[in-house]
Design a protein around this motif. Structure first.
Motif, short mmCIF file in Angstrom:
data_model
loop_
_atom_site.label_atom_id
_atom_site.label_comp_id
_atom_site.label_asym_id
_atom_site.label_seq_id
_atom_site.Cartn_x
_atom_site.Cartn_y
_atom_site.Cartn_z
N ASP A 143 50.70 100.70 -1.34
CA ASP A 143 51.14 100.88 -2.77
C ASP A 143 50.48 102.06 -3.55
OD1 ASP A 143 52.95 100.98 -5.05
OD2 ASP A 143 52.34 99.08 -5.78
N PHE A 144 49.12 102.18 -2.91
CA PHE A 144 48.16 103.23 -3.39
C PHE A 144 48.37 104.65 -2.81
CE2 PHE A 144 45.80 99.44 -5.16
CZ PHE A 144 45.40 100.02 -6.31
N ASN B 113 43.27 108.45 -5.22
CA ASN B 113 44.47 107.98 -6.04
C ASN B 113 43.90 106.75 -6.97
OD1 ASN B 113 46.83 107.64 -7.10
ND2 ASN B 113 47.63 106.10 -5.74
N PHE B 114 44.14 106.92 -8.01
CA PHE B 114 43.64 105.90 -9.20
C PHE B 114 44.45 104.80 -9.37
CE2 PHE B 114 43.74 104.64 -13.67
CZ PHE B 114 42.04 104.17 -13.82
N ILE C 289 52.74 100.71 -10.62
CA ILE C 289 52.38 101.29 -11.88
C ILE C 289 52.65 102.68 -12.49
CG2 ILE C 289 50.43 101.49 -13.33
CD1 ILE C 289 50.86 98.60 -12.54
N LYS C 290 52.69 103.49 -11.47
CA LYS C 290 53.15 104.97 -11.96
C LYS C 290 54.61 104.75 -12.35
CE LYS C 290 50.06 107.15 -8.37
NZ LYS C 290 48.96 107.54 -9.32
N LEU D 148 55.73 106.39 -15.79
CA LEU D 148 56.56 107.55 -15.78
C LEU D 148 57.98 107.35 -14.57
CD1 LEU D 148 54.02 110.31 -15.80
CD2 LEU D 148 55.33 109.49 -17.52
N PRO D 149 58.80 106.49 -14.96
CA PRO D 149 59.85 105.85 -14.31
C PRO D 149 60.89 107.01 -13.53
CG PRO D 149 60.65 105.38 -16.24
CD PRO D 149 58.90 105.91 -16.53
N ASN D 150 60.59 108.26 -14.34
CA ASN D 150 61.58 109.35 -13.95
C ASN D 150 61.00 110.41 -12.96
OD1 ASN D 150 64.06 108.41 -15.20
ND2 ASN D 150 63.24 109.42 -17.16
#
Length: 269
Positions: free
Chosen positions: A212-213, A254-255, A260-261, A265-267
């Motif tokens: 996921d990261f 990557n933070f 979470i991203k 910012l779902p789009n």
């Protein structure tokens, strides 16, 4: 003296080690292959010997006499060494709170002391014979992204990266390059041995969390790491030394997780 190039690979029966051995066998390297798993090494050797000649050495890298035996036997067999790949690793999953001195010392012996003295003796042979060569140290992104669950392993890999810089400085004028690589998530048996306190396998859950990261959204195959090693030891990388190359799909910079991203910012993710 045999004119073919010779590569010595530790941890050759593991995921990255065996993939690297296969890649170099295809290149025609004569191979000295080291591991503790004699049965697995013999099985893999059937394929390697279709492409090249091999020398199998089974033993414990935590034992100093075995390290000397590796270098001496390789030189006695092939005449010289052109490439050393310090790939073998050993570790336990525990924090410094519960770690025992024996565990700490064994991890450092296999992951740091063995690479240091194999480098010393291999480089000594290269210098005596007036041969250039390449030494590759396999580190880990965990040297810079610790988990709190592998103190000795983290310390050893951090030390290995410093050792890479030190030995590149020491041997550079002899034409010997020393390069580190730092894989991230790689699909090997070492990434599939995570269990909780009850003994339940939680490897896939942890792999999913780490993935996921990763900007590229997946772990690497051992073959992808082997291809980087193949390039690093080639003349195409002749001006690279002293550095450690991350091979992690972008993980180390990557933070936050992509899950979470997507919330933020779902789009866009």
């Amino acid at each position: 003296m045999n004119p073919k190039k010779v590569a010595l690979i530790t941890g050759a029966a593991g995921g990255i080690g065996s993939a690297t051995a296969s890649a170099l066998a295809e290149e025609g390297f004569l191979l000295s292959l080291i591991d503790t798993d004699a049965e697995r090494l013999a099985q893999l050797n059937e394929e390697w010997q279709k492409h090249t000649q091999t020398l199998l050495l089974v033993g414990d890298l935590a034992e100093a006499p075995f390290l000397q035996h590796i270098v001496k036997t390789t030189v006695d067999t092939w005449g010289h060494i052109d490439v050393l790949i310090n790939n073998a690793a050993w570790r336990t999953l525990e924090s410094l709170r519960t770690m025992q001195l024996e565990t700490w010392e064994r991890t450092l012996k296999v992951c740091l002391t063995a690479p240091a003295f194999l480098t010393k003796w291999v480089a000594e042979n290269m210098e005596q014979q007036g041969r250039s060569g390449v030494i590759v140290n396999v580190s880990s992104v965990m040297a810079h992204r610790p988990s709190g669950m592998g103190s000795a392993y983290i310390a050893a890999k951090g030390g290995l990266e410093s050792l890479t810089q030190e030995t590149a400085t020491t041997y550079g004028r002899s034409g010997i390059r020393v390069v580190g690589i730092a894989p991230g998530l790689v699909e090997t048996p070492l990434s599939r041995d995570y269990k909780n306190d009850e003994g339940n396998d939680i490897s896939q859950k942890l792999i999913d969390e780490m993935t996921d990261f990763v900007p590229l959204g997946r772990g690497a195959s051992p073959q992808e790491i082997a291809e980087v090693i193949r390039w690093v030891i080639s003349d195409s990388a002749a001006y690279i030394t002293g550095t450690t190359l991350p091979i992690d799909g972008g993980f180390h910079f990557n933070f936050n997780k992509y899950s979470i991203k997507k919330l933020q910012l779902p789009n866009e993710f």
